[in-house]
Enzyme design. Structure first.
Site, PDB file in Angstrom:
ATOM      1  CD  GLU A   9      -3.391  -6.054   3.079  1.00 44.75           C
ATOM      2  OE1 GLU A   9      -4.303  -5.378   3.610  1.00 44.75           O
ATOM      3  OE2 GLU A   9      -2.177  -5.778   3.175  1.00 44.75           O
ATOM      4  CD  GLU A  39      -3.173  -1.137   1.989  1.00 46.26           C
ATOM      5  OE1 GLU A  39      -3.253  -0.225   2.829  1.00 46.26           O
ATOM      6  OE2 GLU A  39      -4.043  -2.019   1.844  1.00 46.26           O
TER       7      GLU A  39
HETATM    8  O1  AHR Z   1      -4.874  -6.042   7.086  1.00 49.91           O
HETATM    9  C1  AHR Z   1      -4.815  -4.875   7.826  1.00 49.91           C
HETATM   10  C2  AHR Z   1      -4.196  -3.715   7.059  1.00 49.91           C
HETATM   11  O2  AHR Z   1      -5.018  -3.373   5.980  1.00 49.91           O
HETATM   12  C3  AHR Z   1      -2.856  -3.977   6.415  1.00 49.91           C
HETATM   13  O3  AHR Z   1      -1.801  -3.824   7.293  1.00 49.91           O
HETATM   14  C4  AHR Z   1      -2.810  -2.930   5.352  1.00 49.91           C
HETATM   15  O4  AHR Z   1      -2.027  -3.315   4.251  1.00 49.91           O
HETATM   16  C5  AHR Z   1      -4.259  -2.719   4.982  1.00 49.91           C
HETATM   17  O5  AHR Z   1      -4.599  -1.396   4.938  1.00 49.91           O
END
Ligand code: AHR
Length: 524
Positions: free
Chosen positions: A328, A194
Site C-alpha cells: 500500500e 494491517e
Molecule cells: O487503502 C485504504 C486503507 O488504508 C486500507 O484499507 C488499509 O489497509 C489502509 O489503512
C-alpha cells in the site's frame, strides 16, 4: 538560477521577457554494470471493496448499458491491459479482514455490509469468480488477502482449496458448478492486512502465532503451482519507521530465521502513504507550490523506510529470500468536497505523476529486496490510475507514468550517477532531478528522469561509459500547473508527449520541462 534577459524590438516597442536557461546535469551510465532485476510486480495494483473502487470502477454487471464482458467494464480492462498490470491485491485492505468468501460465490449472493468503509451495502455480486475473471481479462496475477482479523484458518484454507484443487473434492465440485472446473492459479497470498490496526489490533507476537498457523494450513493445491510457480506468502509487516514498526519487523524476521519446516513466508509487507497530516488534510487539486514541495518531500521518506526495514531483514535473511512488499503506497489527500468521505475520493495531479515516478525509482534502486509493490488504489480511490463516472472514464497522470514505465518491468537495473542539484522553496530543499536506468531483455537501455523543479527546465547530457549513443526516443509528461489534473471534460491536460533527444558525437542531450517525468530509450 540563471536567467537571460532577452530584449525584442517589436513594432518600435521594447518588450522584455525572461528566457530561462536550463540547468545542465550530466548523467553517467555504465551499462555493463547491471544490478538486480526490477521485478514487474513493483507495478502491482490494489483494488479494495471501498467506495467506487470495485463497484462502478470494475463491476457494472452484465445487464449494464456500459459495455462489459460478463459484468466487467471493457474500457477499464483495455486501459489496464495497456499498463501490463502484473498483479492485483484484493479484496482489501481493511475490508479483507471482514470478508467471508462464501458470501460472494454461487447464484445467490449474501447481501451484507461494508463496516470499514461507510457501512454501505456490500452486495457480494463481485466475488471470487468475478475477481478471477477480471484479472484474467487484464492479464494479471491474483494477490489474495485472506481474513485473519475476523476469519479462521479453516475458512481461509477452504477458500484456497475451493480455488486451487484439481481433485474431485466437494469444494472443487462446487467451483465447477459455479462455472470453473479448472483450478485457479493464485500467485500471492497476503496473510492478513494491517493486523496491528484495522486488521485486529494485534501485538507482533500475537500476529506471529496467527501467521504460523495460516502459513501452515492455507495451502495451494494447484498441481501446476509447483516449484517456481509456487504461491508466495506475504506476512503483515510494518506501517512506518518508528520503533514500534522496527520492532514488528524484528519480531517477524527473527522468527523467520529460526523457523521450522512447518511454516514459511516469501514476503513482508510495508504500508506507507504520503499524507503529511493525519487525518488527510492536503488538497488533491487547488494547491500551490508550497503544498507541492511538502508532499514531494514527504514521499521521499519512502527511501529511508525501505532502507531501514531492509537493514533489519538483511540481519536475519542475508540471502534476501523474503521480499519487502510495499503493498500500500501513494498519496492520501482530503476527500474531494461533496464526495462521501468514507469513499476516499481524490483528484490526481501532475504532482502525483511525479510522486509515482519518485517511488517507483526508489523501489527500482532497492530491486534486490523490494520485489513487489501495490499502489493504492487502482480505480476511483486514493491515488488512482483511472477515474470513472457512470459510462465516462478518465486516465490520471499516475496512469500515464505507469504506462511510460512499462519497459522497466523485469528490466535489469543499471546505476546512473549524477549531481541532482537542488530545488528550494519555502525553506525545503529537494534534489532537483531523479533518474533511474535499466536494460531490457533485448539489451535496449531505458532511462526514467524526473525534473522535480516546477519552475526550471533541466538540460541533461547522457554519457555512456565505453559506448556511444546511436539514437534515442522518448516521451515526457508535464502540465501547465503543479495541480493540473485530467478531467472527464479535459482528459488530456497531463498526458505523455513525444520528445526527440539530440544525439551528437555519441552523446545524448535533452531539455526536460519543469515538473516532468520523461522516459527515453537509448540505442547504443
Ligand atoms: O487503502 C485504504 C486503507 O488504508 C486500507 O484499507 C488499509 O489497509 C489502509 O489503512
Amino acid at each position: 538560477m540563471r536567467q537571460i534577459l532577452v530584449c525584442l524590438i517589436l513594432f518600435g516597442a521594447a518588450l522584455t521577457f525572461p528566457v530561462i536557461a536550463a540547468e545542465k546535469v550530466e548523467l553517467s551510465i555504465d551499462a555493463s554494470k547491471t544490478g538486480a532485476k526490477i521485478d514487474r510486480n513493483i507495478f502491482g495494483q490494489f483494488a479494495e471493496h471501498l467506495g467506487n473502487g470495485v463497484y462502478e470502477g470494475i463491476w457494472v454487471g452484465p445487464d449494464s448499458k456500459i459495455p462489459n464482458t460478463r459484468g466487467i467494464r471493457n474500457d477499464v480492462v483495455a486501459a489496464l491491459k495497456a499498463i501490463k498490470v502484473p498483479n492485483v491485491r484484493w479484496p482489501g485492505g481493511c475490508f479483507a479482514d471482514e470478508y467471508h468468501w462464501r458470501k460472494g460465490i454461487g447464484p445467490q449472493r449474501t447481501v451484507s455490509l461494508n463496516p470499514s468503509w461507510g457501512g454501505v451495502i456490500e452486495p457480494n455480486t463481485f466475488g471470487t469468480h468475478e475477481f478471477m475473471d477480471f484479472i484474467e481479462q487484464i492479464g494479471a496475477e491474483a494477490y489474495l488477502s485472506v481474513n485473519v482479523g475476523s476469519g479462521t484458518p479453516q475458512e481461509a484454507a477452504e477458500w484456497l482449496e475451493y480455488l486451487t484443487t484439481a481433485q474431485p473434492t466437494t469444494l472443487a465440485k462446487e467451483r465447477t458448478a459455479n462455472g470453473h472446473p479448472a483450478p485457479y492459479k493464485i500467485g500471492y497470498l497476503g496473510i492478513g492486512n494491517e493486523c496491528w490496526d484495522c486488521g485486529g489490533n494485534m501485538t507482533a507476537d500475537f500476529y506471529l502465532s496467527q501467521l504460523k498457523i495460516y502459513s501452515r494450513f492455507v495451502r495451494n493445491f494447484n498441481p501446476e503451482q509447483k516449484d517456481k510457480q509456487q504461491m508466495l506468502k506475504i506476512a503483515v509487516g510494518p506501517g512506518g519507521g518508528e520503533t514500534r514498526w522496527t520492532d514488528w519487523t524484528e519480531t517477524i524476521m527473527k522468527a523467520y530465521e529460526r523457523r521450522q519446516w512447518s511454516w514459511d513466508i516469501d514476503g513482508l509487507s510495508l504500508h506507507n502513504y504520503t499524507v503529511v497530516k493525519w487525518p488527510p488534510a492536503y488538497a488533491s487539486v487547488g494547491f500551490g507550490e508550497k503544498e507541492y514541495i511538502q508532499i514531494l518531500k514527504s514521499t521521499l521518506d519512502m527511501e529511508e523506510l525501505v532502507r531501514k526495514h531492509s537493514a533489519i531483514m538483511d540481519k536475519y535473511d542475508p540471502q534476501k529470500k523474503v521480499a519487502l512488499v510495499v503493498d500500500e503506497w501513494g498519496g492520501w489527500y482530503a476527500p474531494l468536497p461533496g464526495s462521501n468521505p468514507d469513499f476516499l475520493v481524490q483528484q490526481n495531479s501532475v504532482r502525483d505523476a511525479i510522486l509515482a515516478a519518485l517511488n517507483l525509482n526508489i523501489f527500482a534502486r532497492h530491486a534486490e529486496r523490494v520485489r513487489m509493490a501495490n499502489i493504492a488504489q487502482m480505480i476511483n480511490v486514493l491515488q488512482a490510475m483511472i477515474m470513472t463516472d457512470k459510462e465516462k472514464m478518465v486516465l490520471t497522470p499516475t496512469y500515464h507514468v505507469f504506462k511510460m514505465y512499462v519497459p522497466f518491468q523485469d528490466a535489469v537495473f543499471v546505476p546512473v550517477t549524477f549531481d541532482a542539484g537542488a530545488y528550494i522553496h519555502n525553506n525545503i530543499s529537494l534534489p532537483r532531478l531523479d533518474a533511474i536506468a535499466a536494460k531490457d531483455k533485448s539489451g535496449k537501455l531505458w532511462l526514467g528522469i524526473t525534473n522535480i523543479d516546477p519552475n526550471q527546465p533541466v538540460e541533461i547530457q547522457v554519457n555512456l561509459a565505453g559506448s556511444t549513443v546511436k539514437s534515442a526516443a522518448g516521451e515526457t509528461l508535464t502540465a501547465p500547473k503543479v495541480d493540473s489534473v485530467n478531467t472527464f471534460e479535459s482528459p488530456k491536460t497531463a498526458v505523455p508527449k513525444p520528445v526527440s533527444p539530440m544525439v551528437q558525437g555519441g552523446k545524448l542531450t535533452l531539455k526536460l520541462e519543469p515538473k516532468s517525468v520523461t522516459v527515453i530509450s537509448v540505442e547504443q
